[in-house]
Write an enzyme that holds these catalytic residues in place. Structure first.
Site, PDB file in Angstrom:
ATOM      1  N   CYS A   2     -37.714  22.741 -38.241  1.00  0.00           N
ATOM      2  CA  CYS A   2     -38.253  22.529 -39.573  1.00  0.00           C
ATOM      3  C   CYS A   2     -38.254  23.853 -40.350  1.00  0.00           C
ATOM      4  CB  CYS A   2     -39.672  21.976 -39.597  1.00  0.00           C
ATOM      5  SG  CYS A   2     -39.833  20.432 -38.713  1.00  0.00           S
ATOM      6  N   ARG A  27     -32.511  24.913 -39.675  1.00  0.00           N
ATOM      7  CA  ARG A  27     -33.696  24.730 -38.830  1.00  0.00           C
ATOM      8  C   ARG A  27     -34.003  23.260 -38.564  1.00  0.00           C
ATOM      9  NH1 ARG A  27     -36.808  29.328 -38.629  1.00  0.00           N
ATOM     10  NH2 ARG A  27     -38.591  28.073 -38.047  1.00  0.00           N
ATOM     11  N   TRP A  71     -36.912  18.627 -38.623  1.00  0.00           N
ATOM     12  CA  TRP A  71     -36.310  18.322 -37.325  1.00  0.00           C
ATOM     13  C   TRP A  71     -37.394  17.561 -36.584  1.00  0.00           C
ATOM     14  CZ3 TRP A  71     -37.150  19.245 -32.095  1.00  0.00           C
ATOM     15  CH2 TRP A  71     -36.037  19.081 -31.250  1.00  0.00           C
ATOM     16  N   ASN A  97     -44.519  23.509 -40.251  1.00  0.00           N
ATOM     17  CA  ASN A  97     -43.542  23.758 -39.189  1.00  0.00           C
ATOM     18  C   ASN A  97     -44.328  24.091 -37.933  1.00  0.00           C
ATOM     19  OD1 ASN A  97     -41.347  24.575 -37.606  1.00  0.00           O
ATOM     20  ND2 ASN A  97     -41.539  26.681 -38.322  1.00  0.00           N
ATOM     21  N   GLY A  98     -44.057  23.356 -36.856  1.00  0.00           N
ATOM     22  CA  GLY A  98     -44.773  23.603 -35.607  1.00  0.00           C
ATOM     23  C   GLY A  98     -45.268  22.293 -35.031  1.00  0.00           C
ATOM     24  N   GLU A 454     -20.570  29.612 -21.778  1.00  0.00           N
ATOM     25  CA  GLU A 454     -20.805  29.694 -23.223  1.00  0.00           C
ATOM     26  C   GLU A 454     -19.697  28.945 -23.988  1.00  0.00           C
ATOM     27  OE1 GLU A 454     -23.189  30.324 -25.036  1.00  0.00           O
ATOM     28  OE2 GLU A 454     -22.392  30.831 -27.006  1.00  0.00           O
ATOM     29  N   LYS A 458     -20.354  25.801 -26.513  1.00  0.00           N
ATOM     30  CA  LYS A 458     -19.857  25.720 -27.902  1.00  0.00           C
ATOM     31  C   LYS A 458     -19.075  24.433 -28.102  1.00  0.00           C
ATOM     32  CE  LYS A 458     -21.897  28.089 -29.067  1.00  0.00           C
ATOM     33  NZ  LYS A 458     -22.868  29.134 -29.012  1.00  0.00           N
ATOM     34  N   GLU A 461     -21.434  21.308 -28.102  1.00  0.00           N
ATOM     35  CA  GLU A 461     -22.396  21.154 -29.190  1.00  0.00           C
ATOM     36  C   GLU A 461     -21.753  20.871 -30.538  1.00  0.00           C
ATOM     37  OE1 GLU A 461     -23.735  25.833 -29.544  1.00  0.00           O
ATOM     38  OE2 GLU A 461     -25.152  24.359 -30.291  1.00  0.00           O
ATOM     39  N   HIS A 477     -15.663  21.831  -4.839  1.00  0.00           N
ATOM     40  CA  HIS A 477     -16.794  21.320  -4.052  1.00  0.00           C
ATOM     41  C   HIS A 477     -17.398  20.074  -4.704  1.00  0.00           C
ATOM     42  CE1 HIS A 477     -16.626  24.704  -1.339  1.00  0.00           C
ATOM     43  NE2 HIS A 477     -16.594  25.524  -2.382  1.00  0.00           N
ATOM     44  N   LYS A 576     -31.475  25.072 -35.105  1.00  0.00           N
ATOM     45  CA  LYS A 576     -31.140  26.420 -34.662  1.00  0.00           C
ATOM     46  C   LYS A 576     -32.298  27.109 -33.950  1.00  0.00           C
ATOM     47  CE  LYS A 576     -28.533  30.347 -35.993  1.00  0.00           C
ATOM     48  NZ  LYS A 576     -27.516  30.022 -34.987  1.00  0.00           N
TER      49      LYS A 576
END
Ligand code: F6R
Length: 581
Positions: A2, A27, A71, A97-98, A454, A458, A461, A477, A576
């Site tokens: 948010c 956000r 969000w 926000n929170g 990484e 990428k 996502e 394996h 983010k």
């Protein structure tokens, strides 16, 4: 999670707030809303994104207002759950926000006292509590000051009330910055919506409540007036715009040579606390991409400096804390990741010396850690981390350089040129193999295993293709069962001790029908003959190879996602800055 923005000034608030929310969309972007002090509280809120929005919120009246881009945590993304939220009298509006952790019991009590709830959010309890406090005090600042102690959890709140031109801001464990303008003042989750108008910023402390008017900012802590330092933020307004690129992610990938170079040269390891100068061991705590930066560091610091390093997911550390001592490094580009903050607090409680690495001045992590090294990546808008990741590596490599008597100073000073060299590599053949794939494996060994993790992150996502990074020797394996002609494998095969065994692994994968895309050094005489697509990167120092292979994998994910028509900068379901556990 948010983004919030508020304005108190002489201009129409709504257009400024809408522009600010567009900057904060990284956000969260499942719904948005704006409330202004016009004729009473004027409010527009909607499910969906604010980017491209051209609706009636622009016409809201008033020179003071608040806005939110969401969000979702409590309640699905819909119009009712979008912020701002209003009290029963429609005179008070709040954005948040929170997370209000004790919202259930507060809500029960408020309902029993006759309040009507219109959303499923935790936030709405705040505005009804304010309604009660305001009815008693008739002063919105005092009402906020009296309400905040009732809330448990994390919050950055912005509040307006009809017939009062003040914007009230309150902070506890969620980011909140005040932008000091000329005849106008701002409050926002970070400086990106504000840098267009002012570079002067005050970062509120936990427990602060601020009252903003066009010509004044007053800050209180426990109701006592306090002064907080004004900091100058040198991020250019252009840095938060696309500047001719199709996507922020592309722009940010292209900014990586500069992000690396600027960060490298901004890091002064002489200011490290004594425990961080010659540690006998080190523990790293981080999440997501930052964890992968930590894994690269772990391999390199053990291999190159001989210092034992341990790496933990910050999200696991809280519940399963291993015995720690000595130096603990927390890596978080946003400086606000809840798990990383909690883990660092715990490490401090164990008497460890904590060192934070972050991109955001004034962020929460810099208040928690004993010392902070700031990256110089500038604002990163695309949700997928790219330049902030490379800047994290610049800090970590500079730390290793200090620990090794500046042995790699020359190498590091020229690393940005090698990053530049790979930006224009032709990846079309590799992209053609990835686009139709349902699943892609990434493999490497040592630090290149971390790079493969990484690269896979990428890819998944932003393209939504399932992608997994594996230590190359592990594929046989179990995961070999998944290999087929439709499952490309991306192998990072660099010169050195593991080159021969990587070649064997690649042959094993080819024998099972998997198309192989290999990243290797320019001039490699063997790889081009055994793989489907060979991507050469410059033959340089190992540290630099980590950077160049990483950038190639970022580009591969980007081009694949674009070819699939994905929303690269705002992938589905993500945000983010992950400020919830
Ligand atoms: C992936 C990504 C995330 C973050 C993670 C931690 O592209 O950006 O995995 O790395 O959420 O974020 P910070 O570094 O802000 O703690």
């Amino acid at each position: 999670m948010c983004g919030i923005v508020g304005y108190a000034g002489r201009r129409d608030a709504a257009p400024l707030i809408i522009e600010g929310l567009k900057r904060l969309e990284y956000r969260g972007y499942d719904s948005f809303g704006v409330a202004t002090l016009g004729s009473g509280i004027e409010l527009v809120k909607h499910q969906g994104r604010i980017s491209g929005y051209a609706g009636s919120a622009h016409q809201l009246h008033g020179k003071t207002g608040i806005g939110h881009t969401r969000w979702a945590t409590h309640g699905i993304p819909n119009d009712a759950n979008a912020h701002p939220h209003l009290d029963c009298t429609n005179r008070i509006a709040v954005v948040h926000n929170g997370i209000i952790e004790n919202f259930s019991s507060l809500k029960r009590d408020l309902i029993s006292r006759g309040h009507r709830f219109r959303s499923d959010t935790d936030t709405e309890v705040v505005v009804h509590l304010l309604e009660e406090a305001y009815a008693k005090e008739h002063d919105i600042l005092v009402a906020v000051q009296n309400t905040v102690p009732l809330l448990k959890g994390s919050f950055a709140l912005l509040v307006i009330v009809a017939d009062d031109n003040r914007l009230i801001a309150a902070r506890n464990q969620s980011p909140l910055v005040i932008g000091i303008g000329d005849g106008e003042n701002f409050a926002a989750s970070d400086m990106t919506p504000v840098i267009e108008y002012t570079e002067r910023a005050i970062f509120l402390e936990d427990g602060d409540v601020a009252s903003l008017k066009p010509d004044s900012v007053e800050i209180f802590h426990d109701k006592i007036p306090v002064t907080r330092p004004v900091e100058l933020i040198d991020w250019s307004p252009e840095a938060a715009k696309k500047g001719g690129f199709s996507h922020f992610m592309m722009k940010e990938i292209y900014e990586q040579p500069k992000a690396f170079f600027d960060t490298l040269n901004a890091i002064d390891t002489d200011v490290l606390p004594p425990a961080a100068r010659h540690p006998s061991s080190v523990t790293v705590l981080a999440c997501g991409s930052s964890y992968h930066a930590g894994l690269i560091f772990r391999y390199l610091v053990e291999e190159s400096c001989g210092i034992p390093a341990r790496l933990e997911f910050a999200s696991e550390f809280k519940y399963f804390p291993p015995p720690v001592e000595g130096l603990v490094i927390g890596i978080t580009q946003s400086g606000e990741t809840a798990d990383t903050l909690t883990a660092l607090r715990q490490a401090k409680a164990h008497n460890c010396t904590t060192l934070a690495i972050t991109n955001v001045l004034g962020s929460s992590v810099s208040r928690i850690a004993d010392a902070t090294l700031f990256m110089r990546a500038g604002p990163e808008i695309s949700v997928a981390a790219t330049k902030s990741f490379v800047a994290q590596l610049a800090v970590l490599m500079q730390i290793m350089n200090a620990w090794a008597g500046r042995r790699w100073a020359g190498v590091l000073q020229h690393a940005h040129q090698s990053i530049e060299d790979v930006l224009h590599i032709d990846l079309s053949a590799a992209v053609s193999l990835c686009v139709p794939a349902k699943s892609i494996f990434y493999v490497g060994r040592g630090p290149f295993y971390a790079v493969s993790l990484e690269g896979a992150l990428k890819m998944k996502e932003i393209s939504y293709i399932h992608a997994e990074g594996y230590a190359a020797g592990e594929l046989k394996h179990g995961p070999f069962a998944l290999l087929s002609t439709e499952t490309p494998v991306i192998a990072i095969c660099m010169p050195g001790e593991t080159y021969g065994v990587m070649i064997s692994n690649i042959k094993e994968m080819k024998a099972r029908g998997a198309p192989v895309i290999a990243l290797g050094c320019e001039g490699d005489s063997e790889l081009p003959d055994i793989v489907d697509v060979f991507i050469p990167v410059p033959e340089t120092h190992r540290f630099v190879q980590v950077l160049t292979t990483l950038v190639v994998l970022q580009l591969l994910a980007f081009y694949t996602a674009v070819a699939l028509g994905r929303d690269v900068d705002k992938p589905r379901n993500l945000a983010k800055s992950v400020t919830v556990e």
